[in-house]
Design an enzyme around this catalytic site. Structure first.
Site, PDB file in Angstrom:
ATOM      1  N   CYS A  64       0.933  -1.109   0.074  1.00 18.41           N
ATOM      2  CA  CYS A  64       0.103   0.068  -0.056  1.00 18.41           C
ATOM      3  C   CYS A  64       0.792   1.289   0.097  1.00 18.41           C
ATOM      4  CB  CYS A  64      -0.799   0.055   1.301  1.00 18.41           C
ATOM      5  SG  CYS A  64      -1.750   1.628   1.498  1.00 18.41           S
TER       6      CYS A  64
ATOM      7  N   GLU B 101       6.915   0.075 -12.486  1.00 18.75           N
ATOM      8  CA  GLU B 101       5.552   0.189 -12.794  1.00 18.75           C
ATOM      9  C   GLU B 101       4.600   0.700 -11.716  1.00 18.75           C
ATOM     10  OE1 GLU B 101       5.320  -2.071 -17.246  1.00 18.75           O
ATOM     11  OE2 GLU B 101       4.674  -3.049 -15.461  1.00 18.75           O
TER      12      GLU B 101
ATOM     13  N   GLU C 279      11.529  -0.975 -21.454  1.00 15.77           N
ATOM     14  CA  GLU C 279      11.041  -2.257 -21.606  1.00 15.77           C
ATOM     15  C   GLU C 279      10.474  -2.354 -22.827  1.00 15.77           C
ATOM     16  OE1 GLU C 279       8.762  -4.205 -18.717  1.00 15.77           O
ATOM     17  OE2 GLU C 279       9.853  -3.578 -17.082  1.00 15.77           O
TER      18      GLU C 279
ATOM     19  N   TRP D 175       0.912 -12.046 -21.203  1.00 17.18           N
ATOM     20  CA  TRP D 175      -0.039 -11.493 -20.406  1.00 17.18           C
ATOM     21  C   TRP D 175      -1.425 -11.107 -21.061  1.00 17.18           C
ATOM     22  CZ3 TRP D 175      -0.374  -6.583 -22.040  1.00 17.18           C
ATOM     23  CH2 TRP D 175       0.977  -6.099 -22.572  1.00 17.18           C
TER      24      TRP D 175
ATOM     25  N   GLU E  35       6.396 -15.655 -15.866  1.00 15.44           N
ATOM     26  CA  GLU E  35       6.546 -15.089 -17.159  1.00 15.44           C
ATOM     27  C   GLU E  35       7.543 -16.130 -18.137  1.00 15.44           C
ATOM     28  OE1 GLU E  35       8.165 -10.992 -16.651  1.00 15.44           O
ATOM     29  OE2 GLU E  35       6.422 -10.546 -15.799  1.00 15.44           O
TER      30      GLU E  35
ATOM     31  N   HIS F 102       7.159 -15.690 -21.799  1.00 15.02           N
ATOM     32  CA  HIS F 102       7.527 -14.364 -22.245  1.00 15.02           C
ATOM     33  C   HIS F 102       8.762 -14.272 -23.107  1.00 15.02           C
ATOM     34  CE1 HIS F 102       8.294  -9.906 -22.294  1.00 15.02           C
ATOM     35  NE2 HIS F 102       7.064  -9.617 -21.726  1.00 15.02           N
TER      36      HIS F 102
HETATM   37  C1  GAL Z   1       6.176  -5.122 -17.655  1.00 18.66           C
HETATM   38  C2  GAL Z   1       6.897  -5.219 -16.191  1.00 18.66           C
HETATM   39  C3  GAL Z   1       8.195  -6.541 -16.270  1.00 18.66           C
HETATM   40  C4  GAL Z   1       7.475  -7.661 -16.840  1.00 18.66           C
HETATM   41  C5  GAL Z   1       6.919  -7.180 -18.331  1.00 18.66           C
HETATM   42  C6  GAL Z   1       6.409  -8.423 -18.829  1.00 18.66           C
HETATM   43  O1  GAL Z   1       4.727  -4.760 -17.136  1.00 18.66           O
HETATM   44  O2  GAL Z   1       7.539  -4.272 -15.612  1.00 18.66           O
HETATM   45  O3  GAL Z   1       8.542  -6.929 -14.927  1.00 18.66           O
HETATM   46  O4  GAL Z   1       6.483  -8.216 -16.045  1.00 18.66           O
HETATM   47  O5  GAL Z   1       5.847  -6.355 -18.086  1.00 18.66           O
HETATM   48  O6  GAL Z   1       5.792  -8.079 -20.356  1.00 18.66           O
END
Ligand code: GAL
Length: 646
Positions: free
Chosen positions: A107, A142, A313, A321, A361, A364
């Protein structure tokens, strides 16, 4: 301009680190972000620090000439911390604490957690603050990801009351501002006020707007604890935070004021799948992403970073996701990289180095496969690295068009949409697309920004019209296009005494008498234009430039100002902007949906978002004669070209 990568040395045996660093450098990568989730390895038990591994990981990158962005690990408080201090956990709308086992479970208002963050950030900053390889810090990761800005904890409630007391001083002032006489909602003291949650029907919109403002301020206050420590112990190093796409739950401009660089995380395919576009658009741009969505965010974060920004990123392949996770077109990772650089990015950093074979992930992609062989994106990154010298010295210059972006307006619009499909961000990008179809470069700026030097100012969603904005727009000499709902609320979330567009009536003499929202499928034809979703009934002596069959004006013009009294379709926006470009003497093109241009200094970039080849010459005059430094007039699918402007 440089390339980077996100790396998690703690995920791999130490024996791999040297080779990893060597391969990064060999690809042409010069920046590596590490550390942002590593708390359980840095401090495995309270007060016991394991620095050896991190020292050696930093050293192996340093030895290969790589610059490091070190993340503070506060997005992932470890289990022992949560068990020792359960009040750190965020609380959901039903009063239930979030659970340990993923990330971002804290929080923002927990003072216990702020103290824990200060502690871990200080030891990190003291240890590595002056290390020659560390060029920047990333605070947390984020803010708000996974819908985590709002927490209904007791700390948040207490802090909200303090925030309200500071804003209103007297409870009578709050009752007045919120209109609490309505439904007997009056309070006798700030201590009586709760967050606007679990009310029987909607809570008072003014209460909700202040709650959104409070929650946003809490993010900045939380971050400030870290930035102050980093500045004290790591002087001269940049401090940045990585923002997201399609995310508006806190005021990024406000947070940006206390940081040196805005960074953002760009996942074009995941965003397209999650956004509002119809299936046909999603199908058409399945492997490319929407041609304006990513660019819009580049321009937004350039504004948030006051000119200094990066993509920290960058999607390198399928992500894990989105509801569906296709692979990018061959060449698209290179195109995305060039697009960011064209919009002024200092760095594009791929997420992540190697695909992890374990945990959340594992599906990913990375630059490397889990077996360390190169994935497609590594080849494309290498290609960009080799091309970078072609455009050295390109400095981003002010665009001719400014698009005003106000997070507070987005919250107001969400709190009181009046029509279910009145989506603020969609409207902002809709206006942005119209400018981009004309081939124009756009700066996305906060309404408090200096507007001098712009030729055209777009205000698609300026619900709160600040005092002085009209005068500033007039003084800029620019033409201005106002979207519907402009100036329709006072800062207190009330209808202005002179009705909408409130203070914007200083720019154009008209009054909104009545608004109606229209259910999906209902169309009001207005000559060549189709009005859907929203229609305002206007009272004015001005003669409309266009009106519906039933006689309602939808486009008014006076002096240098246009007002749109409806949710405009693309044809109406094109007509308005084209007319303005003509009067201003701005050369406007007519680009197809998938072809986009962007100027960076003396270079112009073209990007093909289509899955088929495009011939630049069909859309851009004299394209055959340009002085190309990358590519040429024929753009393959996902193709990039750049030329020197003479
Ligand atoms: C972002 C995040 C990363 C990873 C990535 C996967 O939102 O900062 O840590 O989770 O997405 O796409």
């Amino acid at each position: 301009m440089k390339l980077g990568v996100c790396y998690y040395p703690e995920h791999w045996p130490e024996a791999m680190w040297a080779e990893d660093a060597k391969r990064m450098a060999e690809i042409g990568i010069t920046q590596v972000r590490i550390g942002e989730f590593a708390w359980s390895r840095i401090e495995p038990t309270p007060g016991t620090f394991e620095w050896g591994w991190l020292d050696r990981a930093i050293e192996s990158l340093h030895q290969n000439g790589l610059h490091i962005v070190l993340g503070t690990p506060t997005a992932t408080p470890p289990k022992w911390l949560i068990d020792a201090h359960p009040d750190v956990l965020a609380v959901d709308a039903h009063g239930r604490p979030r659970h340990f086992g993923s990330r971002r479970h804290y929080c923002f208002s927990s003072l216990t957690y702020r103290a824990e963050c200060a502690r871990i950030v200080e030891v990190l900053a003291r240890r590595y603050g002056n290390h020659p390889a560390i060029v920047a810090w990333q605070t947390d990761n984020e803010y708000g990801c996974h819908d985590t800005i709002i927490s209904y904890s007791t700390s948040a409630r207490a802090a909200f009351r303090v925030w309200l007391a500071a804003k209103y001083t007297k409870i009578e002032a709050l009752n007045q501002a919120w209109g609490n006489v309505f439904w007997s909602m009056e309070y006798r003291s700030f201590e009586e006020i709760d967050p606007p949650v679990e009310t029987v029907t909607e809570a008072n919109p003014a209460h909700r707007q202040d709650w959104a403002r409070f929650a946003s301020d809490e993010v900045a206050a939380f971050d400030r604890v870290q930035t102050d420590i980093l500045r004290a112990h790591s002087p001269g190093k940049d401090v940045l935070h990585n923002y997201m796409g399609m995310f508006t739950a806190f005021d990024h401009f406000k947070l940006g004021e206390q940081l040196d660089v805005a960074a953002w995380d760009s996942y074009p395919l995941g965003f397209l799948e999650q956004a509002w576009w119809p299936d046909a658009t999603k199908e058409r741009f399945l492997r490319q992403g929407h041609p304006d969505f990513t660019a819009f965010h580049h321009d937004l974060y350039r504004g948030v970073g006051r000119g200094r920004w990066q993509v920290i990123e960058q999607q390198p392949g399928p992500v894990n996701w989105a509801p569906w996770n296709p692979a990018p077109l061959p060449g698209m990772v290179r195109a995305w990289t060039w697009e960011a650089l064209a919009h002024g990015a200092e760095c594009v950093s791929y997420f992540r180095w190697r695909q992890a074979p374990f945990a959340q992930e594992q599906m990913h992609a990375g630059l490397l496969r889990p077996d360390s062989a190169e994935a497609e994106a590594a080849r494309e990154a290498r290609q960009v690295a080799a091309e970078l010298q072609a455009v050295t010295g390109a400095i981003t210059i002010q665009a001719p068009v400014a698009l005003l972006f106000d997070y507070e307006a987005i919250w107001a619009n969400q709190i009181q949409p009046q029509g279910r499909d009145y989506r603020g961000l969609e409207l902002l990008i809709h206006f942005y697309s119209a400018a981009r179809r004309l081939g124009l470069s756009v700066d996305v700026v906060h309404p408090s920004a200096d507007l001098g030097g712009y030729q055209l100012i777009l205000c698609p969603l300026q619900i709160f019209w600040p005092e002085g904005l009209s005068a500033k727009i007039k003084a800029s000499g620019a033409a201005c296009v106002l979207g519907p709902r402009a100036g329709s609320k006072t800062q207190d979330f009330q209808i202005p005494a002179n009705l909408a567009p409130g203070l914007a009536q200083e720019l154009i003499p008209l009054v909104v008498n009545r608004v109606e929202s229209l259910r999906p499928g209902h169309v009001e034809q207005a000559g060549p234009y189709r009005v859907t979703r929203w229609l305002e009934h206007i009272q004015t002596d001005l003669v409309p430039e266009a009106k519906t069959a039933s006689g309602h004006g939808i486009w008014y013009h006076a002096d240098k100002v246009d007002y749109l009294a409806c949710w405009p379709d693309a044809a109406l926006l094109d007509a308005v902007l084209r007319r303005r470009c003509e009067t201003l003497g701005i050369a406007a093109l007519d680009l197809p949906d998938g072809l986009r241009l962007r100027q960076r200094g003396e270079f112009m970039f073209a990007l093909n978002y289509e899955a088929e080849a495009v011939n630049l010459g069909d859309h851009v005059p004299e394209a055959d004669r340009f002085d190309y430094v990358i590519g040429g007039p024929s753009l393959a699918a996902a193709g990039v070209a750049a030329w020197r402007i003479t």
